[in-house]
Design a protein around this motif. Sequence first.
Motif, short mmCIF file in Angstrom:
data_model
loop_
_atom_site.label_atom_id
_atom_site.label_comp_id
_atom_site.label_asym_id
_atom_site.label_seq_id
_atom_site.Cartn_x
_atom_site.Cartn_y
_atom_site.Cartn_z
N LEU A 96 0.83 -1.20 0.00
CA LEU A 96 0.00 0.00 0.00
C LEU A 96 0.86 1.25 0.00
CD1 LEU A 96 -2.65 -0.99 2.67
CD2 LEU A 96 -3.12 -0.49 0.29
N PRO A 97 0.46 2.25 -0.77
CA PRO A 97 1.20 3.52 -0.71
C PRO A 97 0.99 4.19 0.63
CG PRO A 97 -0.78 3.75 -2.04
CD PRO A 97 -0.67 2.31 -1.71
N SER A 98 1.84 5.17 0.94
CA SER A 98 1.80 5.75 2.28
C SER A 98 0.54 6.56 2.53
CB SER A 98 3.03 6.63 2.52
OG SER A 98 3.17 7.51 1.42
N ASN A 99 -0.09 7.04 1.48
CA ASN A 99 -1.29 7.85 1.70
C ASN A 99 -2.56 7.03 1.56
OD1 ASN A 99 -1.27 7.41 -1.05
ND2 ASN A 99 -2.13 9.43 -1.52
N ASP B 82 -4.37 15.14 8.28
CA ASP B 82 -4.19 13.84 7.65
C ASP B 82 -4.48 12.68 8.59
OD1 ASP B 82 -1.40 14.82 5.51
OD2 ASP B 82 -3.57 14.86 5.23
N LYS B 83 -4.02 12.81 9.83
CA LYS B 83 -4.20 11.71 10.78
C LYS B 83 -5.68 11.47 11.02
CE LYS B 83 -2.30 8.88 13.87
NZ LYS B 83 -1.76 9.11 15.22
N GLU B 84 -6.42 12.57 11.12
CA GLU B 84 -7.85 12.46 11.35
C GLU B 84 -8.51 11.76 10.17
OE1 GLU B 84 -9.18 16.21 13.51
OE2 GLU B 84 -10.87 15.76 12.20
N VAL B 119 -3.76 -4.50 8.57
CA VAL B 119 -3.87 -3.87 9.88
C VAL B 119 -3.92 -4.97 10.93
CG1 VAL B 119 -5.30 -2.44 11.36
CG2 VAL B 119 -5.02 -1.84 8.99
N TYR B 120 -2.95 -4.98 11.83
CA TYR B 120 -2.86 -6.07 12.80
C TYR B 120 -2.93 -5.52 14.21
CZ TYR B 120 -0.73 -7.88 8.54
OH TYR B 120 -0.46 -8.20 7.23
N HIS B 125 1.28 0.06 13.70
CA HIS B 125 0.94 0.42 12.32
C HIS B 125 1.57 1.76 11.96
CE1 HIS B 125 -1.67 1.51 8.88
NE2 HIS B 125 -1.76 0.20 8.72
N LYS B 126 2.05 1.86 10.72
CA LYS B 126 2.77 3.06 10.30
C LYS B 126 1.92 4.31 10.42
CE LYS B 126 5.07 0.89 6.88
NZ LYS B 126 5.41 0.64 5.49
N VAL B 127 0.65 4.17 10.16
CA VAL B 127 -0.22 5.34 10.19
C VAL B 127 -0.95 5.44 11.53
CG1 VAL B 127 -2.21 6.45 9.11
CG2 VAL B 127 -0.55 5.24 7.71
N PHE B 128 -1.47 4.31 12.03
CA PHE B 128 -2.34 4.35 13.19
C PHE B 128 -1.64 4.09 14.51
CE2 PHE B 128 -5.85 4.98 10.59
CZ PHE B 128 -5.89 4.04 9.58
N GLY B 129 -0.43 3.58 14.48
CA GLY B 129 0.25 3.28 15.73
C GLY B 129 -0.37 2.06 16.40
#
Lengths: 263, 201
Positions: A96-99, B82-84, B119-120, B125-129
């Motif tokens: 998956l891309p980062s965005n 972005d996070k939201e 998502v595990y 997770h890179k985005v969600f922690g």
Amino acid sequence: ENREDMLNSKSNRLTEALEEANRLFDGVCRAREAALDAQFLVLASNIGKEKANELHSEMSAFDSAAFAEDLLTFMGINRTEIEDSDDSEDVPGGFLPSNAWQKMGEEALKYFRRAPTFHYMMGSFKSDPPVPKQRIERQKRANRGKAERAMPAQLKKMEESHQETTEKEVERILGILQTHFENDPDTPISFFDFVIDPNSFARTVENMFHVSFLIRDGLAKIKLDEDELPVIEPMRPSTRGEDDVRAATRNQVVLSLDQKEWK
Amino acid sequence: QVSELVQFLLVKDQKKIPIKRADMLKSVIREYRDTYSEIVNKAAKTLQEVFGLQMVEIDTKRHIYILINNLRRAESEHLCKDKEKAKMGLLMVILSFIFMKGNSVKDSAVWEFLHRLRVYPGKHHKVFGDVRKLVTEEFVRQKYLEITPIPLTDPPEFKYQWGPRAAKETSKKDVLNFVAKIQGKNPTFWTSQYSQAEATP
């Protein structure tokens, strides 16, 4: 056990289990066994309920696997490259891309009636006069804050100095004692010579006070010499065996000295 | 008083954690307890007319409120961090999964589904922690999700359902449309879910 098996709509295992329980019940003659049977019935009915639930949603079969794949596609998954990393064992090729999730979020937000989060903007919509007022207020608050902080800080400093002086004095005296002893290691110093200040009674008392700290902490020791006069010498950490420490802490000596004697 | 309450509500809503009436009374209304309801009504009106936000009571017993947007989000509006945005994306995925699976799903099923999306629960997770924390704590506290234990399960299992905020901020119809768009199908493809969606306002 075998829960998943029984849940499978295509299997009759649940029915079979119920039938077997029925048969077994005929042989039951103790309350405990009946209780077990009742427990089994509860479990069976729970499973039955779950099974019924599954039946309902299967009517409009929702394929979660396909949904997941479609979601990944939407997020812009790149399927041509295959990851070589160790943790992608159970994950199919593609990354998956980062965005990816932001893209998902942008689409999702269209379906939500979410109140935008409210944050104060730096500038003001109004014309100039209100803005300086804000700044002045903020400055005033800031100044007050600083002034308050200055006061407690000052007080703190004074308090610290009280404690510090005692400690510092004690350290200083220890230093003097050690230096004297270094210069003349075999002659213990007469206690009175050490503490008495010929010019000031108050100072003498203070010195005795500070020396008592050294004794208490085991950094110096007092003993009586041949003339039954007290002498003081610093304790060297190497010589401080356990016996010494125990002995040192056991003795309490009260010295009294009044002005006449001092004179 | 009213404008103070309006400001209070707007700021409190930043984290999307529901606002209790007790907090409102303590921080803003204080001495004016008698006119409380009048003040709250006026504040709600202001929120509605000036900001286009609706104050909704999601717990009538304990008097807990949330703010939702009365206006549908315009297509080009993207004033979110972005996070939201990412969190909302994850939330939408979970909500749609729950709905399509019959409005109540076992926790194991949810996480198995998220597994497919990389998502595990145990993995950072890179985005969600900490995803498990995000889903089981943050989303629940914000009232987007409701997680209740299933009785008589050992080890304990939980069922995931929509929370009251989710029910107010979106709808079964919206979610079905979302799924339909993602899968490139007509919402009527899933007859049972479609009829549910049409039935719920």
